[in-house]
Design an enzyme around this catalytic site. Sequence first.
Site, mmCIF file in Angstrom:
data_model
loop_
_atom_site.group_PDB
_atom_site.id
_atom_site.type_symbol
_atom_site.label_atom_id
_atom_site.label_comp_id
_atom_site.label_asym_id
_atom_site.label_seq_id
_atom_site.Cartn_x
_atom_site.Cartn_y
_atom_site.Cartn_z
ATOM 1 N N CYS A 1 -9.617 -7.011 2.177
ATOM 2 C CA CYS A 1 -10.310 -5.958 2.917
ATOM 3 C C CYS A 1 -11.769 -6.340 3.128
ATOM 4 C CB CYS A 1 -10.262 -4.633 2.164
ATOM 5 S SG CYS A 1 -8.883 -4.497 1.044
ATOM 6 N N THR B 1 0.836 -1.199 0.000
ATOM 7 C CA THR B 1 0.000 0.000 0.000
ATOM 8 C C THR B 1 0.873 1.252 0.000
ATOM 9 O OG1 THR B 1 -1.769 -1.145 1.167
ATOM 10 C CG2 THR B 1 -1.758 1.258 1.353
ATOM 11 N N GLN C 1 1.063 -8.960 -6.303
ATOM 12 C CA GLN C 1 0.640 -10.379 -6.361
ATOM 13 C C GLN C 1 1.599 -11.253 -7.152
ATOM 14 O OE1 GLN C 1 -1.607 -12.033 -4.736
ATOM 15 N NE2 GLN C 1 -2.826 -10.414 -3.829
ATOM 16 N N ASN D 1 -5.682 -9.083 -8.086
ATOM 17 C CA ASN D 1 -5.733 -9.856 -6.847
ATOM 18 C C ASN D 1 -7.061 -10.573 -6.652
ATOM 19 O OD1 ASN D 1 -6.320 -6.946 -6.540
ATOM 20 N ND2 ASN D 1 -7.088 -7.591 -4.535
ATOM 21 N N SER E 1 5.396 -6.746 -1.694
ATOM 22 C CA SER E 1 4.960 -6.861 -0.305
ATOM 23 C C SER E 1 5.301 -8.262 0.199
ATOM 24 C CB SER E 1 3.451 -6.618 -0.229
ATOM 25 O OG SER E 1 3.016 -6.778 1.092
ATOM 26 N N ALA E 2 6.110 -8.328 1.270
ATOM 27 C CA ALA E 2 6.672 -9.612 1.707
ATOM 28 C C ALA E 2 5.612 -10.651 2.072
ATOM 29 C CB ALA E 2 7.607 -9.380 2.893
ATOM 30 N N HIS E 3 4.485 -10.186 2.646
ATOM 31 C CA HIS E 3 3.534 -11.198 3.157
ATOM 32 C C HIS E 3 2.786 -11.929 2.051
ATOM 33 C CE1 HIS E 3 -0.571 -9.152 3.085
ATOM 34 N NE2 HIS E 3 0.210 -8.126 2.822
ATOM 35 N N THR F 1 13.329 4.881 11.580
ATOM 36 C CA THR F 1 14.231 3.743 11.793
ATOM 37 C C THR F 1 13.669 2.515 11.075
ATOM 38 O OG1 THR F 1 14.843 4.681 13.910
ATOM 39 C CG2 THR F 1 15.354 2.354 13.584
HETATM 40 C C1 PLP Z 1 -2.584 -6.131 -5.892
HETATM 41 C C2 PLP Z 1 -2.310 -5.632 -4.518
HETATM 42 N N1 PLP Z 1 -1.744 -4.421 -4.355
HETATM 43 C C3 PLP Z 1 -1.474 -3.938 -3.130
HETATM 44 C C4 PLP Z 1 -1.782 -4.637 -1.998
HETATM 45 C C5 PLP Z 1 -1.477 -4.049 -0.649
HETATM 46 O O1 PLP Z 1 -0.357 -4.642 -0.073
HETATM 47 P P1 PLP Z 1 -0.104 -4.537 1.529
HETATM 48 O O2 PLP Z 1 -1.039 -5.493 2.169
HETATM 49 O O3 PLP Z 1 1.324 -4.952 1.690
HETATM 50 O O4 PLP Z 1 -0.306 -3.120 1.898
HETATM 51 C C6 PLP Z 1 -2.388 -5.894 -2.107
HETATM 52 C C7 PLP Z 1 -2.776 -6.667 -0.898
HETATM 53 O O5 PLP Z 1 -3.822 -7.238 -0.819
HETATM 54 C C8 PLP Z 1 -2.652 -6.403 -3.402
HETATM 55 O O6 PLP Z 1 -3.233 -7.593 -3.575
#
Ligand code: PLP
Length: 376
Positions: free
Chosen positions: A329, A73, A182, A154, A202-204, A240
């Site tokens: 979300c 994000t 993704q 996504n 995004s690592a997760h 930091t």
């Molecule tokens: C296509 C896409 N962009 C951005 C994000 C946001 O990433 P983060 O959860 O690391 O803020 C997501 C997360 O669902 C995503 O699927």
Amino acid sequence: MPARIFLDNAATTPLDPTVLAAMTEVMADTYGNPSSIHAEGRKARSLIEAARKTVANALNCSIGEVFFTSGGTEANNMALKNAVRDLGVTRIISSPLEHHCVLHSLDAIQATGAATVEQVRIDALGHVDLEDLAQRLNSDDDRKTLVSLMHANNEIGNLLPLEEVAILCADAGALFHCDTVQTMGYYPLDLAATRVNFLSGSAHKFYGPKGVGFVYIRNENIIKPYLDGGAQERNMRGGTENIYGIVGLATALERALLEQDDRMVKMHDLKRYFVDQLRQRVPDVRFNGDTERSHAKVLSVSFPESPKGDLLLMNLDLNGISASGGSACSSGIDVGSHVVGHLHPESLRHTIRFSFSHHNTREEVDEVVRKLGGML
Ligand SMILES: Cc1ncc(COP(=O)(O)O)c(C=O)c1O
């Protein structure tokens, strides 16, 4: 309690044990502030810079082009808002199917009056209409333009032909931001060969920790700080650094690349198998988007209307199966996906996003299909 079946890997992925080990080692041994010049600080700094090198190697870019953030994000916000603020962008071409962090950033930009936003045409399968994009890019409009399109959606998984779009943008002198959250770690990316100005990770989403990501900013695009503060991230983002997260991100990415082919083969197999099983067992099932030209990870399924359908997601959960009603979300509360809603305005039906990982098995798919039978 029987093991749960986790089919919500587009929302997030479980932490890889090697990532956990790397992170806990740093947590236990490295407490220095990376900005300090003493030994503890230098040790922390060296871990961050090694992680940056890992990301840069993965993308075939230079280390000066990688900035760590708090996630996808922030990376997308930073790319879009700074492109307008610092690079003179006054026109943005995007799509209605982007993630909310892009859509809402674009709303915020538009509200300031600094740039206008237009949306490219989406075809019946949910792909970006490249002819429409080319026409917009080659129109007489001589405003500085940025194209913002995601690599894989996504919610429905559709894949953008990234190289083609990059060439279209470069030929028209437009900047290109690609939300690769993704696809990072799943599909190869070579930024020396493909001209992208901004992209995000995004690592997760690739078995790393939550709350850490990165933005790639091409060298020639000189932007000002996103977060004012100290000189961290070469003055671009004060604060930091999340050193454990950054080490976790790099470890997860390295592993994702190492295992990329095997993981993708497994996920493709699961997705095809799931599609086949559902086609055989659920009359009138609908797959949203293009099940062929899409991320192996994502499958959006709409089930026929039925009195029990509204509770489908909850019933799956009660039966030990985790999936999602749309993007993360909205998981839990099926408010209806803006992506599926765009493609099928006449009826959202009961839509579930199933998303796979290499940990899932055909036996799990069999179990899900069997249980779904009793829920429809
Ligand atoms: C296509 C896409 N962009 C951005 C994000 C946001 O990433 P983060 O959860 O690391 O803020 C997501 C997360 O669902 C995503 O699927």
